[in-house]
Design an enzyme around this catalytic site. Structure first.
Site, PDB file in Angstrom:
ATOM      1  N   ASN A 254      -2.950   3.973  -1.598  1.00  0.00           N
ATOM      2  CA  ASN A 254      -2.145   3.631  -2.769  1.00  0.00           C
ATOM      3  C   ASN A 254      -2.218   2.120  -2.993  1.00  0.00           C
ATOM      4  O   ASN A 254      -2.464   1.352  -2.064  1.00  0.00           O
ATOM      5  CB  ASN A 254      -0.691   4.038  -2.518  1.00  0.00           C
ATOM      6  CG  ASN A 254       0.207   3.771  -3.713  1.00  0.00           C
ATOM      7  OD1 ASN A 254      -0.155   4.023  -4.863  1.00  0.00           O
ATOM      8  ND2 ASN A 254       1.389   3.227  -3.460  1.00  0.00           N
TER       9      ASN A 254
ATOM     10  N   HIS B 151       0.152  -1.048  -4.527  1.00  0.00           N
ATOM     11  CA  HIS B 151       1.541  -1.347  -4.863  1.00  0.00           C
ATOM     12  C   HIS B 151       1.653  -2.818  -5.252  1.00  0.00           C
ATOM     13  O   HIS B 151       1.111  -3.681  -4.560  1.00  0.00           O
ATOM     14  CB  HIS B 151       2.436  -1.038  -3.658  1.00  0.00           C
ATOM     15  CG  HIS B 151       3.889  -1.239  -3.950  1.00  0.00           C
ATOM     16  ND1 HIS B 151       4.636  -0.332  -4.687  1.00  0.00           N
ATOM     17  CD2 HIS B 151       4.727  -2.258  -3.645  1.00  0.00           C
ATOM     18  CE1 HIS B 151       5.860  -0.788  -4.800  1.00  0.00           C
ATOM     19  NE2 HIS B 151       5.958  -1.955  -4.184  1.00  0.00           N
TER      20      HIS B 151
HETATM   21  C1  GRF Z   1       0.010  -0.698 -10.916  1.00  0.00           C
HETATM   22  O1  GRF Z   1       0.731  -1.887 -11.051  1.00  0.00           O
HETATM   23  C2  GRF Z   1       0.061  -0.239  -9.504  1.00  0.00           C
HETATM   24  O2  GRF Z   1       0.194  -1.276  -8.589  1.00  0.00           O
HETATM   25  C3  GRF Z   1       1.292   0.616  -9.468  1.00  0.00           C
HETATM   26  O3  GRF Z   1       1.330   1.251 -10.717  1.00  0.00           O
HETATM   27  C4  GRF Z   1       0.666   0.437 -11.676  1.00  0.00           C
HETATM   28  C5  GRF Z   1      -0.306   1.323 -12.390  1.00  0.00           C
HETATM   29  O4  GRF Z   1      -0.800   0.724 -13.558  1.00  0.00           O
HETATM   30  N1  GRF Z   1       1.240   1.536  -8.356  1.00  0.00           N
HETATM   31  P1  GRF Z   1      -2.047   1.404 -14.309  1.00  0.00           P
HETATM   32  O5  GRF Z   1      -1.628   2.828 -14.693  1.00  0.00           O
HETATM   33  O6  GRF Z   1      -3.210   1.411 -13.374  1.00  0.00           O
HETATM   34  O7  GRF Z   1      -2.291   0.573 -15.515  1.00  0.00           O
END
Ligand code: GRF
Length: 204
Positions: A110, A112
């Protein structure tokens, strides 16, 4: 299972999905191949992005299933049919149950938008601004049963400026995500990511 066969899970915009697809097209994912998008929100922009990129999509509504376990069992069947060896969560807004975790232990990662263990859970960027930290960043980690608690694979810092708003800070954090996530995915696809308890090593 092959480390190089990748499924990306996303619920929203999918800008990280797009960055991973672009990295693959630019030859920056090494052996990595994005074989599938999985989304729990069939109407999310990421589904459109997958269609445009020619990536097959599994779009399922959890509420169409009697339980979270049955929803995930359908996903696992598709992952196994496609011999997926790496699950890349990219803005996938659901906790993963043992139905998916057990067959894919050590194979789900994942991203984050904070330096974990600071600011887990929702709105990590808002949490960091509210707290007043001067440094935040991005973490890529293995997924376990908790909320953003799995072993850390890679982190990159982003300075918080006095003038930052949630939007300006998010833009810089996202930019860092688009570079870091493909690097980690490429390393995993090459079999270079080693997990030992909570310790993760990326071999050269
Ligand atoms: C990202 O900031 C990621 O870190 C978090 O959710 C967001 C997803 O953004 N887990 P996207 O859908 O990839 O634009």
């Amino acid at each position: 299972m092959q480390n190089s066969r990748i499924a990306v899970f996303a619920s929203g915009q999918g800008s990280n999905f797009a960055a991973l697809v672009a990295a693959q097209q630019a030859g920056k994912l090494g052996a990595g191949r994005i074989e599938l998008l999985v989304s729990d929100k069939p109407e999310a922009p990421v589904a459109q992005r997958a269609e445009e990129a020619g990536v097959p999509a599994l779009l399922l509504r959890p509420k169409d299933f009697a339980s979270r376990e049955l929803y995930e069992a359908e996903i696992v069947a598709e992952l196994q049919r496609r011999e997926i060896g790496l699950v890349v969560l990219a803005g996938y807004m659901r906790l993963i149950s043992p139905v998916l975790l057990e067959p894919y232990t050590g194979r789900i990662i994942n991203i984050h938008p904070s330096l974990l263990p600071a600011f887990p859970g929702k709105d990590a960027i808002g949490q960091a601004l509210e707290y007043g930290v001067k440094l935040t960043g991005v973490t890529v980690h293995f997924v376990d049963g908790g909320m953003d608690t799995g072993p850390v694979i890679a982190q990159r810092s982003v300075a918080v400026e006095a003038v930052d708003t949630a939007e300006t800070l998010a833009a810089r954090i996202h930019h860092v995500e688009y570079g870091l996530y493909p690097e980690v995915v490429a390393a995993f696809a090459a079999g270079k990511v080693e997990l030992d308890g909570r310790q993760v090593r990326i071999r050269d």
